[in-house]
Design a protein around this motif. Structure first.
Motif, PDB file in Angstrom:
ATOM      1  N   LEU A  94       0.843  -1.194   0.000  1.00 48.64           N
ATOM      2  CA  LEU A  94       0.000   0.000   0.000  1.00 48.64           C
ATOM      3  C   LEU A  94       0.874   1.238   0.000  1.00 48.64           C
ATOM      4  O   LEU A  94       1.958   1.238   0.586  1.00 48.64           O
ATOM      5  N   PRO A  95       0.404   2.307  -0.662  1.00 50.99           N
ATOM      6  CA  PRO A  95       1.222   3.516  -0.668  1.00 50.99           C
ATOM      7  C   PRO A  95       1.458   4.007   0.761  1.00 50.99           C
ATOM      8  O   PRO A  95       0.596   3.842   1.631  1.00 50.99           O
ATOM      9  N   ARG A 116       6.630   7.868  -1.849  1.00 50.87           N
ATOM     10  CA  ARG A 116       7.486   8.013  -3.024  1.00 50.87           C
ATOM     11  C   ARG A 116       6.909   9.020  -4.024  1.00 50.87           C
ATOM     12  O   ARG A 116       7.616   9.742  -4.700  1.00 50.87           O
ATOM     13  N   ARG A 117       5.577   9.027  -4.113  1.00 44.83           N
ATOM     14  CA  ARG A 117       4.967   9.839  -5.148  1.00 44.83           C
ATOM     15  C   ARG A 117       5.118  11.331  -4.901  1.00 44.83           C
ATOM     16  O   ARG A 117       4.922  12.136  -5.801  1.00 44.83           O
ATOM     17  N   ILE A 127       8.396  13.818  -6.993  1.00 50.95           N
ATOM     18  CA  ILE A 127       8.161  13.651  -8.426  1.00 50.95           C
ATOM     19  C   ILE A 127       9.397  13.975  -9.239  1.00 50.95           C
ATOM     20  O   ILE A 127       9.384  13.915 -10.445  1.00 50.95           O
ATOM     21  N   THR A 186       7.832   0.446 -11.232  1.00 54.62           N
ATOM     22  CA  THR A 186       6.475  -0.032 -11.504  1.00 54.62           C
ATOM     23  C   THR A 186       6.485  -1.194 -12.493  1.00 54.62           C
ATOM     24  O   THR A 186       5.522  -1.933 -12.565  1.00 54.62           O
TER      25      THR A 186
END
Lengths: 663, 384
Positions: free
Chosen positions: A488-489, A638-639, A642, A652
């Motif tokens: 999960l994020p 992580r997102r 950017i 991914t």
């Protein structure tokens, strides 16, 4: 000479800030990247100059250089070294210096960031510089920490004894990192308004800064609360004191901000509202600074009671709040509205969150400022205390916490309320069962506290349920579920952990209803009891240390006649300042604490003792730590970084390849 | 001068750092993030979530469509690059560098010039403790210095030894008692230290020689049988106990055994005279109980009365002798020799009187030849 180098660095920082303000702004308007690029070295230079300045002042404190007025007024050559260093920001001038150091620290971090769009970065740093300029002028013209004394006196006047505590080393820097960190969100918002471009990119760029500031503010307020709890000797952890509210209001607004930024990032909606929240949050920080520094309030924090300084801060306040709101009124209608969503959806839930938080913030604002405004207008002094806040703040927070697990279960855009409720039914049942257990075990206590216990358990169970339902479905082996949960994020984990932390805080707060308090005059050999514990006063002895004399009361703690351990509490007298303070005696038993505050000695040889048994009181601060940890987890998603799209794509790949095999 | 050099260095570094980006010819390609990259990343994110089963496929498809729509819009919205080359850009950058070069030093130096104190040197604790020339300090500072030092190192007997007499002179007798006891404790008991301690205890007790003080003096005498201060105060103690004969005996013994030039001689003889004279004795008792300043005042008042009486009528020789002695005790040798000269002319015919005056002059070492010369006080307590 080192002191003067620090002083010069302070004026140099002002020169650099001017450049950082004007040239990148010009560059952004003219589309000249070379001029925009000047923002970064200017921001780094300002930070370096202010660090030099701060280091010089710290050095003056460490070596007790009494040719500096600020050191004379707040230090003593016999103070322990840790308090000499923390004393640097234990006063008005030094803390303002720390304020701008942290302000420029955030500026320098933005300057170093490689993930920001060029124009946004230049404009943000330019706006940030305007705040720096205002506060540098304030410091240099009204609160200069480098004012010299010639000839130097031999001894200093010592630091306010209440501040001679490890709390001073931790609480203000953390709080400032939070308070001042919101200036970056503000700078981002104003930059976006100037540029006329507000979109998901902006939200993602601004979110880590807001989140960082929020995490530090959470920790700072929590530390301050614990400090007040053990230092002031009243046994409470929150007093709805205007100064506490001054830091709490930006926290509530900031909480709303981090939630609305998520909507903006994910769905490109709530843009105008988010910009307004960013402005309001920093404005509340400024108002807090004004309240504390202008002499409007009297408290431990009110170092400066100089009307000239108050006027200066008021002008800064009017300029930034008025200016940014005017800019908002002018530019906001030109912004393109974002995506639409159904009322029952994650967005809808976050809007409800924002509504409730804004209302809560407004009630605190009114409760804090109304008495001041009334006193200013009519001269009447009224006191708005805990009853007001309990009557207004709690009814807003209770539905908020009730809806919190529901909101994080709803899907984006179009949610299924029934489905979400079904997923939460187990959490709700668990919370109900646990509160019934608590009610059965305690067999007394107010209904409100039981409701609080239920809400706390519900928030905890709801967070757990969120992780479980997202990673586990019926019939799945636990190992797979665990792998999915780990996959999960981080932001999902962050949400769950932070919300669980809120649940823990609510439990701790509700548990205060079961606290016991005893007041008595005790002579050596006599006992005093509270809850399951009995304390025997063994001795009262004097002790002289550093810059104070103390009366130390030693107690033996007994539970059912069995000794548990010793406990010490002190009353201190600081001769240089002629002030008395108390050091509460604390003993932690499980998650509860035994708290002893000493009162005045009695003529008959006894001493006034306030004894509290506070079951589960530590949950309050443990909860804030968990909440801050949740914010931190979200921050390291992580997102949010950017800047590394390349890496992200590589990572991914693997799951994409594995997916067909799994399905 | 060094400080200005350092200021110049700091200013130069600041200006150079800010000017650096202007010297770059082209915009750096790396590190620039645009909106398109952001939305591409977001689409990749959505794909990833769908692939891992974290998001239903239909929901993912809708999200991807929306993100793609925004990506297209972002690409269309990309602002056109401003003019980076050519005459206007060159002029703009020249103006920018002029602003940076002039604004930074101007602001910094103007404000610093108005607020800074480059002439004031630092005064850290170590520097204040290490002042070489004690004359540069005033007494309060010196005391604070030594007190600060002793608070850190209370076992330094030398410090207490230094501090104690200062306390005595400042009239802080209780502090002096503590300082002398510490000195005795740390440096060992000697006759002088014990006698000083006894004196401090006496002064702290408003001039009454208490049992504590007496034991200190007796211990002092046990260590040093000739200790003048101890003998003197034991005589005072005897007098206070009503044993005037005992007191006189001790004092006379003291004067007899004393060297001619002993600085305290005058004081002791004055005391003997006071005890000797029954009419004065009561006043003497009262005076002995006064604080030092008051006592001095009282004595001066009495001397002035005596002088007035002599001036008014033909006083007996004894009054003249007492007046001369008093002046000497008060340290006023000019007045003493003037009075001696007056007495010589008054009693020139009286041989026994002249002989008595001669003996007194020799005893008190009055310089008759140079009566106007100001004499320095023998005890060196000029700081009082």
């Amino acid at each position: 000479m080192i002191v003067e180098l620090g002083h010069y660095a302070l004026t140099l920082a002002l020169g650099l800030s001017l450049v950082q303000w004007v040239l990148p702004f010009w560059g952004a308007r003219a589309g000249d990247s070379a001029l925009m690029a000047m923002a970064a070295p200017a921001a780094l230079g300002t930070f370096a100059a202010l660090m030099t300045s701060f280091a010089a002042l710290t050095w003056a404190y460490v070596v007790s250089d009494f040719s500096v007025l600020n050191v004379v007024e707040n230090s003593h050559s016999m103070k322990p070294m840790i308090y000499k260093i923390s004393g640097v920001w234990g006063n008005h001038e030094g803390s303002m210096l720390l304020w701008v150091v942290i302000l420029t620290l955030f500026g320098a971090l933005v300057a170093l960031s490689r993930t920001l769009p060029e124009r946004l970065k230049a404009l943000t740093l330019s706006v940030q510089a305007s705040v720096t300029i205002a506060f540098l002028l304030f410091i240099l013209l009204t609160s200069n920490p480098f004012t010299r004394l010639d000839p130097a006196p031999f001894e200093g006047r010592d630091l306010n004894p209440l501040l001679q505590d490890i709390g001073l080393a931790v609480h203000p820097p953390l709080l400032y990192l939070g308070y001042v960190g919101f200036s970056i969100s503000f700078a981002f918002a104003v930059a976006a308004l100037i540029d006329g471009r507000i979109d998901a990119v902006w939200a993602r760029a601004a979110r880590p800064w807001t989140l960082t500031a929020w995490v530090f503010l959470t920790l700072g307020i929590s530390m301050g609360s614990y400090w007040a709890y053990y230092e002031l000797g009243w046994g409470g952890w929150w007093f709805w004191d205007p100064v506490e509210n001054a830091s709490f209001m930006p926290w509530i607004a900031g909480t709303a901000l981090i939630h609305s930024t998520v909507v903006m990032e994910k769905r490109d909606a709530l843009k105008v509202w988010t910009i307004l929240l960013a402005i309001v949050t920093f404005s509340l920080s400024l108002i807090g600074t004004f309240l504390v520094r202008s002499g409007v309030l009297t408290s431990v924090h009110a170092f400066a009671t100089d009307p000239e300084r108050g006027t200066f801060i008021l002008l800064i306040l009017i300029f930034f709040i008025g200016g940014s709101l005017a800019l908002f009124a002018w530019r906001a209608p030109m912004l393109r509205q974002g995506g639409i969503f159904a009322p029952v959806s994650r967005e809808g839930a976050l809007v409800l969150n924002n509504l409730l938080l804004s209302t809560a913030c407004a009630t605190v604002f009114i409760g804090t400022l109304y008495p001041l405004a009334l006193e200013g207008l009519t001269g009447d002094k009224i006191s708005v205390g805990p009853p007001y806040f309990e009557a207004t703040f709690l009814p807003i927070m209770m539905p908020l916490i009730l809806f919190m697990p529901l909101g994080q279960t709803l899907a984006w855009k179009r949610g299924d309320l029934l489905g979400a409720a079904q997923r939460l039914i187990w959490a709700f049942a668990a919370a109900l069962a646990l509160s019934l257990v608590v009610a059965a075990v305690t067999r007394r206590g107010p209904v409100l506290a039981l409701v609080g216990v239920g809400l706390g358990f519900f928030a905890l169970a709801g967070s757990l349920s969120e992780i479980v339902t997202r990673s586990w479905s019926r019939g799945m082996p636990l190992a797979t579920a665990w792998r999915r949960a780990r996959g999960l994020p981080r932001s999902a984990w962050g949400t769950a952990v932070a919300h669980a932390g809120i649940g823990v805080i609510v439990l701790g707060v509700s548990a205060t209803a079961w606290g016991v308090e005893t007041l008595a005059v005790v002579r050596p050999g006599e006992t005093i009891a509270a809850g399951p514990y009995t304390l025997r006063l063994d001795s009262v002895t004097p002790r002289t240390q550093h810059t104070y004399r103390a009366e130390v009361a030693r107690f033996s703690v007994l539970r059912g006649g069995v000794p548990v351990g010793p406990l010490e509490a002190e009353r201190r007298f600081y001769a240089t300042r002629g002030m008395a303070t108390t050091e509460a005696g604390l003993m932690t038993r499980g998650l509860g604490q035994i708290y002893v505050g000493l009162g005045e000695p009695d003529a008959s040889g006894g001493i006034g003792v306030r004894l509290y048994w506070k079951p589960y009181v530590l949950l309050i601060w443990i909860g804030t730590l968990i909440t801050a940890l949740g914010g931190g987890l979200s921050l390291f998603d992580r997102r949010l970084r950017i800047g590394a799209p390349q890496k992200a794509r590589q990572r991914t790949k693997a799951p994409v390849a594995a997916a067909p095999a799994a399905s | 001068m060094t400080i200005w050099f350092l200021f110049a260095l700091m200013t130069g570094a600041a200006v150079l750092a800010v000017l650096l980006p202007l010297s770059r010819k082209t915009r750096p390609a790396a590190g620039v993030v645009d909106d398109a990259a952001f939305f591409r990343d977001q689409i990749a994110d959505i794909d990833r979530e769908v692939a891992r089963g974290l998001m239903p496929a239909a929901e993912g498809e809708a999200a991807r469509t929306e993100a793609s729509r925004r990506l297209l819009r972002a690409v269309a919205d990309e602002p056109a690059d401003g003019d980076q080359k050519g005459e206007p850009a060159l002029r703009r950058r020249r103006a920018a560098s002029t602003i940076a070069i002039s604004a930074i030093p101007l602001v910094a130096l103007t404000l610093y010039g108005a607020l800074g104190r480059p002439d004031v040197s630092g005064a850290p604790l170590s520097a204040r403790m290490a002042v070489d020339d004690p004359r540069a300090l005033n007494l309060g500072e010196a005391v604070a210095r030594v007190e600060g030092h002793l608070a850190r190192q209370p076992e330094d007997g030398r410090g207490w030894e230094v501090l104690a007499p200062i306390y005595m002179r400042a009239g802080r007798f209780n502090d002096a008692v503590r300082a002398f006891s510490e000195a005795v404790r740390l440096n060992g008991a000697t006759g002088n230290r014990l006698a000083d301690l006894g004196e401090a205890v006496t002064m702290a007790g408003d001039g009454v020689v208490s049992a504590d003080a007496r034991s200190a003096f007796e211990r002092a005498l046990a260590l040093d049988a000739d200790n003048v201060k101890a003998i003197y105060y034991l005589a005072v103690a005897a007098d206070q106990d009503g044993d005037r004969a005992g007191a006189l005996a001790r004092l006379r013994e003291l004067v007899d055994g004393a060297p001619v030039d002993a600085p305290w001689r005058g004081m002791v003889t004055a005391r003997i005279a006071a005890l000797d004279d029954p009419t004065r004795s009561e006043a003497g008792q009262v005076i002995a109980g006064l604080a030092p300043e008051e006592r001095m005042q009282a004595i001066r008042g009495m001397v002035a009365q005596l002088a007035a009486r002599i001036e008014a009528d033909g006083a007996p020789l004894d009054d003249w002798l007492r007046l001369i002695r008093s002046y000497t005790v008060l340290g006023d040798s000019a007045e003493a020799s003037r009075t001696l000269a007056a007495a010589r002319s008054r009693f020139a015919a009286d041989t026994p009187a002249v002989r008595a005056l001669d003996a007194l002059a020799a005893d008190l070492q009055i310089k008759e030849e140079a009566p106007a010369k100001p004499a320095s006080r023998p005890d060196g307590e000029s700081g009082q």
